[in-house]
Design a protein around this motif. Structure first.
Motif, PDB file in Angstrom:
ATOM      1  N   HIS A 100      41.555  29.326  39.027  1.00  0.00           N
ATOM      2  CA  HIS A 100      40.640  30.329  38.466  1.00  0.00           C
ATOM      3  C   HIS A 100      40.616  31.571  39.355  1.00  0.00           C
ATOM      4  CE1 HIS A 100      37.276  32.153  36.400  1.00  0.00           C
ATOM      5  NE2 HIS A 100      36.611  32.220  37.544  1.00  0.00           N
ATOM      6  N   ALA A 106      41.077  30.827  32.661  1.00  0.00           N
ATOM      7  CA  ALA A 106      39.775  30.458  32.117  1.00  0.00           C
ATOM      8  C   ALA A 106      39.722  28.956  31.866  1.00  0.00           C
ATOM      9  CB  ALA A 106      39.522  31.220  30.817  1.00  0.00           C
ATOM     10  N   ARG A 107      38.542  28.489  31.472  1.00  0.00           N
ATOM     11  CA  ARG A 107      38.330  27.048  31.329  1.00  0.00           C
ATOM     12  C   ARG A 107      39.306  26.405  30.353  1.00  0.00           C
ATOM     13  NH1 ARG A 107      31.926  27.085  30.343  1.00  0.00           N
ATOM     14  NH2 ARG A 107      32.567  29.000  29.287  1.00  0.00           N
ATOM     15  N   LEU A 131      32.520  26.334  36.514  1.00  0.00           N
ATOM     16  CA  LEU A 131      32.577  27.656  35.892  1.00  0.00           C
ATOM     17  C   LEU A 131      31.596  27.735  34.733  1.00  0.00           C
ATOM     18  CD1 LEU A 131      36.457  28.052  35.662  1.00  0.00           C
ATOM     19  CD2 LEU A 131      34.952  28.782  37.517  1.00  0.00           C
ATOM     20  N   SER A 133      30.079  30.750  31.570  1.00  0.00           N
ATOM     21  CA  SER A 133      30.544  31.899  30.790  1.00  0.00           C
ATOM     22  C   SER A 133      30.423  33.205  31.569  1.00  0.00           C
ATOM     23  CB  SER A 133      29.756  32.005  29.486  1.00  0.00           C
ATOM     24  OG  SER A 133      30.005  30.881  28.665  1.00  0.00           O
ATOM     25  N   GLU A 136      33.286  33.400  34.003  1.00  0.00           N
ATOM     26  CA  GLU A 136      34.520  33.685  33.271  1.00  0.00           C
ATOM     27  C   GLU A 136      34.600  35.156  32.890  1.00  0.00           C
ATOM     28  OE1 GLU A 136      36.605  30.147  30.831  1.00  0.00           O
ATOM     29  OE2 GLU A 136      34.838  30.990  29.882  1.00  0.00           O
ATOM     30  N   TYR A 172      41.106  32.859  27.837  1.00  0.00           N
ATOM     31  CA  TYR A 172      39.792  33.434  27.533  1.00  0.00           C
ATOM     32  C   TYR A 172      39.570  33.475  26.032  1.00  0.00           C
ATOM     33  CZ  TYR A 172      39.504  34.722  32.422  1.00  0.00           C
ATOM     34  OH  TYR A 172      39.450  34.660  33.789  1.00  0.00           O
TER      35      TYR A 172
END
Length: 202
Positions: A100, A106-107, A131, A133, A136, A172
């Motif tokens: 990350h 992103a996740r 993580l 939002s 991110e 993302y």
């Protein structure tokens, strides 16, 4: 992760033979009995764990390719877990942290990579809790800020598609990617168009 190099048995012999780059004399030629599969499995795992962590699944796949019987593989890998040489939870946490911050993933992309490495879904979910939002989106803004200058001179819609596509490839969500890119362009002075819905990730 602490590495254990004094595993009982002659695992170091197997490591030296494999890492030397030249064929090792056969054990039969030395009048020795064939190498025990457990000893061989331990040597393979120790070599693969030197310098980098690996998941249990990655090591199991490597042992299978070397022809180690499944029951021997399971026993050796379970023992490695007991002493902490294999720790999929720690692997997942470190992977998320590194990828990350280092690559800006992103996740969604991180979870896909961990699945490909054989990490169990519950451990992936736990690692993703690092993580949220807001984090991110902040990372997405940093990524866009780095790339913004290289898109100057292009039409606004093309800049939007290119930057949002870059974020999409890193995992993302589309809505977040568009929101971040539009805000960056507006802050730079680009007027928003009413028809820039959607984007081409290429």
């Amino acid at each position: 992760m602490t590495r254990r190099t004094d595993w009982p048995g002659s695992a170091s012999e197997g490591m030296d033979a494999e890492d030397s780059g030249s064929p090792a004399p056969s054990r039969a030629g030395k009048g020795l009995p064939p190498q025990d599969p457990g000893e061989q499995a331990r040597a393979i795992c120790l070599r693969l764990l030197t310098g980098t962590a690996r998941t249990r699944k990655q090591l199991a796949d490597a042992l299978q390719k070397r022809g180690i019987p499944d029951d021997v593989s399971d026993e050796v890998l379970s023992r490695f877990e007991e002493v902490g040489l294999i720790n999929d939870a720690a692997f997942a946490d470190a992977w998320v942290e590194s990828r990350h911050h280092g690559r800006g993933l992103a996740r969604r992309a991180l979870a896909r990579e961990l699945r490909n490495k054989g990490v169990a879904p519950p451990l992936i979910d736990d690692a993703m809790e690092q993580l949220d939002s807001d984090q991110e989106e902040e990372r997405a803004r940093e990524l866009v800020a780095r790339k913004l200058r290289s898109t100057r001179g292009l039409e606004r819609d093309r800049r939007l598609r290119r930057l949002a596509g870059m974020l999409a490839r890193k995992g993302y969500p589309e809505g977040m990617a568009l929101r971040v890119v539009r805000r960056a362009l507006e802050e730079e002075g680009e007027a928003a168009d009413d028809d820039d819905l959607g984007y081409d990730p290429l």
